[in-house]
Write an enzyme that holds these catalytic residues in place. Structure first.
Site, mmCIF file in Angstrom:
data_model
loop_
_atom_site.group_PDB
_atom_site.id
_atom_site.type_symbol
_atom_site.label_atom_id
_atom_site.label_comp_id
_atom_site.label_asym_id
_atom_site.label_seq_id
_atom_site.Cartn_x
_atom_site.Cartn_y
_atom_site.Cartn_z
ATOM 1 C CE1 TYR A 55 54.377 58.943 38.641
ATOM 2 C CE2 TYR A 55 53.647 56.782 39.416
ATOM 3 C CZ TYR A 55 53.375 58.105 39.111
ATOM 4 O OH TYR A 55 52.114 58.599 39.288
ATOM 5 C CG HIS A 85 45.847 60.802 45.429
ATOM 6 N ND1 HIS A 85 46.706 61.862 45.303
ATOM 7 C CD2 HIS A 85 46.142 59.963 44.391
ATOM 8 C CE1 HIS A 85 47.477 61.691 44.245
ATOM 9 N NE2 HIS A 85 47.159 60.537 43.674
ATOM 10 C CG ASN A 197 48.956 53.120 41.398
ATOM 11 O OD1 ASN A 197 49.959 52.960 40.739
ATOM 12 N ND2 ASN A 197 47.883 53.676 40.898
ATOM 13 C CE1 TYR A 281 8.170 31.159 23.145
ATOM 14 C CE2 TYR A 281 9.400 33.175 22.787
ATOM 15 C CZ TYR A 281 8.722 32.086 22.282
ATOM 16 O OH TYR A 281 8.618 31.923 20.926
ATOM 17 N NE ARG A 284 7.529 26.790 25.019
ATOM 18 C CZ ARG A 284 7.323 27.319 23.800
ATOM 19 N NH1 ARG A 284 8.097 26.961 22.784
ATOM 20 N NH2 ARG A 284 6.376 28.198 23.601
ATOM 21 C CG PHE A 330 47.416 51.672 37.079
ATOM 22 C CD1 PHE A 330 46.604 52.307 36.165
ATOM 23 C CD2 PHE A 330 48.791 51.810 36.963
ATOM 24 C CE1 PHE A 330 47.144 53.075 35.144
ATOM 25 C CE2 PHE A 330 49.337 52.579 35.947
ATOM 26 C CZ PHE A 330 48.509 53.220 35.031
ATOM 27 C CD GLU A 416 46.609 59.436 35.838
ATOM 28 O OE1 GLU A 416 45.456 59.628 36.275
ATOM 29 O OE2 GLU A 416 47.621 59.464 36.562
#
Length: 511
Positions: A55, A85, A197, A281, A284, A330, A416
């Protein structure tokens, strides 16, 4: 600032401090002999498997994994990967985030799991050293397979494409390299995939965010101690015995910090025997709230410390086994969870801060302080509208704290089919941090003003140091004036750690 030795990259021991120094303070980083040996070993394994169906080496990407790419097109495959990309959109990441991502990607490649060559990693580090910073749009990553689109934009200048800043100019990638005397690299098999990646952008935001968040946690304790003095509250709630009865580490640390900051307070001593039994609060319960945020940050810290030195690309080259294996490192889910947790932790520090601010400016709650901390109310509005600003900031944070990490959307034609949304979590976390820093800055400004109305009584040494530091950035508010710049200066001191450093110079290290 004196020049510091370069960060030595091994792939195993990068720290949050290293990331901050390189990303923000322009420290350089270099490959060690260990890293070079690992890089060479992983490349040798990759070359030995060049003829196998692997791959990203001789296949297409994502759903195109079954498409075989001929050997003569293997280099072109890597270049086209970057081009395809690099389709992110929107405003760019801050340069410090891009610089951090560059460092983290170089460190990941140094581990020897990626098959990249040393010359490619060296060019990435040379760009850092010579301040060539790629232009990277901040929208487009779903957090699996890592930060694909952002990392593609980061990598394009290395091959002479894309855009980057160099010598203060925004330039095409090739021109940016030439401006500082560098030349593009020609990618070899798998190197494009090795560059894109991984989880480096979400991890960059988490690392830088954590440094700021820990500084914010200390600033919150400082602001709380000052507000406690101003409101003539009790230090009893910070007694160590109370914390030992519920021994959460963050709670103990926050209470100890406030006790240290109040040491020597004439203000506290003056009302030791008053008839007030309990504080509100926001005073405290400060150890419990601040402490819970600290404990959540510890969880984030543990995750990010691992991720800084993790191999998060696919496939991974396992040198000892002589194998190249597909995997899911990844996937950004651990970092996405951490970023959402970071946002929640710092938002809560701002939430309780705004409530202490309200008590100081509200004459019904402030135990005798002038309304809105001004001596000529009516003609002056004093700190009235700063509380509006703090309220707006903390309310925005409440919307931003909806977790991105519970979302997912399928990509790559269903290949994916579960993603982390870590990039969205990171972008939100940075905005929450900026809002929280400003909210704490407003409390610090108001607290400094409020304590001065108690003169001649003096607060504790730590609070006195904090007030003096704030006064160096913002003079006392007498007649009304715009306070935006004052708020930003104090917020900047929270962010860069100089506020806490000034206080620690007086009272010693805070937790």
């Amino acid at each position: 600032m004196p020049t510091r030795d370069p960060v030595q990259l091994t792939g195993d021991d990068l720290t949050l401090s290293d990331v901050w120094d390189v990303a923000v303070l322009d420290r350089t980083a270099v490959l060690t002999e260990t890293a070079l040996e690992r890089i060479a070993a992983s490349r040798a394994v990759l070359e030995a498997h060049r003829n196998e169906h692997t791959y990203g080496v001789n296949t297409g990407f994502g759903r195109f994994v079954s498409e075989t790419i001929p050997e003569e097109a293997s280099e072109e495959l890597q270049l086209r990967l970057l081009r395809s990309h690099a389709c992110g959109v929107g405003e760019p990441y801050p340069q410090e985030v891009v610089r951090a991502a560059m460092l983290l990607r170089a460190n990941a490649l140094s581990k020897g799991y990626s098959g990249a060559r040393a010359e490619t990693v060296r060019l990435l580090l040379e760009c850092l050293a010579r301040d060539v910073v790629p232009h990277v749009p901040s929208r487009g990553s779903v957090g699996a397979s890592g930060d694909l689109a952002p990392l593609a934009h980061l990598a394009l200048p290395l091959v002479g494409e894309g855009e980057a800043t160099a010598d203060g100019q925004f330039l095409p990638g090739a021109e940016a390299l030439a401006a500082v005397g560098l030349k593009p690299v020609r990618l070899a098999a798998k190197e494009g995939l090795a560059l894109v990646n991984g989880t480096q952008f979400m991890t960059a935001m988490a690392a830088l965010g954590l440094v700021r968040a820990w500084r914010l946690a200390r600033a919150a304790d400082i602001a709380c101690a000052q507000s406690l003095e101003a409101l003539q509250g009790s230090r009893t709630s910070f007694h160590p015995g109370i914390q030992d009865a519920r021994p959460l580490p963050g709670q103990r640390d926050a209470a100890a910090n406030v006790r240290t900051l109040l040491e020597g307070s004439a203000v506290i001593e003056s009302h030791r025997w008053c008839d007030k039994v309990q504080d509100a609060y926001s005073l405290r319960c400060a150890p419990q709230v601040h402490g819970a945020s600290r404990d959540l940050l510890r969880y984030v810290d543990a995750t990010v410390q691992v991720e800084l030195n993790a191999a998060t690309d696919n496939p991974l080259v396992l040198v000892d086994e002589g194998e190249i294996v597909s995997n899911g490192n990844f996937h950004g889910q651990p970092v996405a969870f951490g970023l959402d947790a970071l946002a929640i932790a710092v938002a809560e520090l701002a939430n309780i801060s705004e409530r202490r601010l309200e008590r100081m400016v509200n004459p019904s709650l402030s135990d005798g302080l002038p309304p809105f901390l001004t001596e000529q109310g009516g003609l002056n509005s004093g700190f009235m509208i700063t509380q509006y600003v703090a309220a707006a900031l903390v309310s925005e944070n409440k919307a931003l704290c909806h977790p991105a990490s519970v979302d997912s959307i399928p990509t790559s034609a269903g290949q994916e089919d579960h993603v982390s949304m870590g990039n969205a979590a990171g972008l939100k976390a940075l905005q929450v941090l900026a809002n929280a820093e400003r909210a704490l800055a407003i409390e610090l400004l108001a607290g400094a003003q409020a304590v001065e109305f108690l003169a001649p009584l003096q607060p504790g040494a730590g609070v006195s140091a904090a007030r003096a530091f704030v006064r160096a950035l913002s003079e006392r508010l007498r007649d009304d004036r715009p306070l935006s710049a004052d708020i930003e200066r104090v917020a900047g001191a929270v962010r860069d750690g100089s506020l806490a450093a000034a206080v620690e110079a007086e009272v010693g290290a805070l937790a």
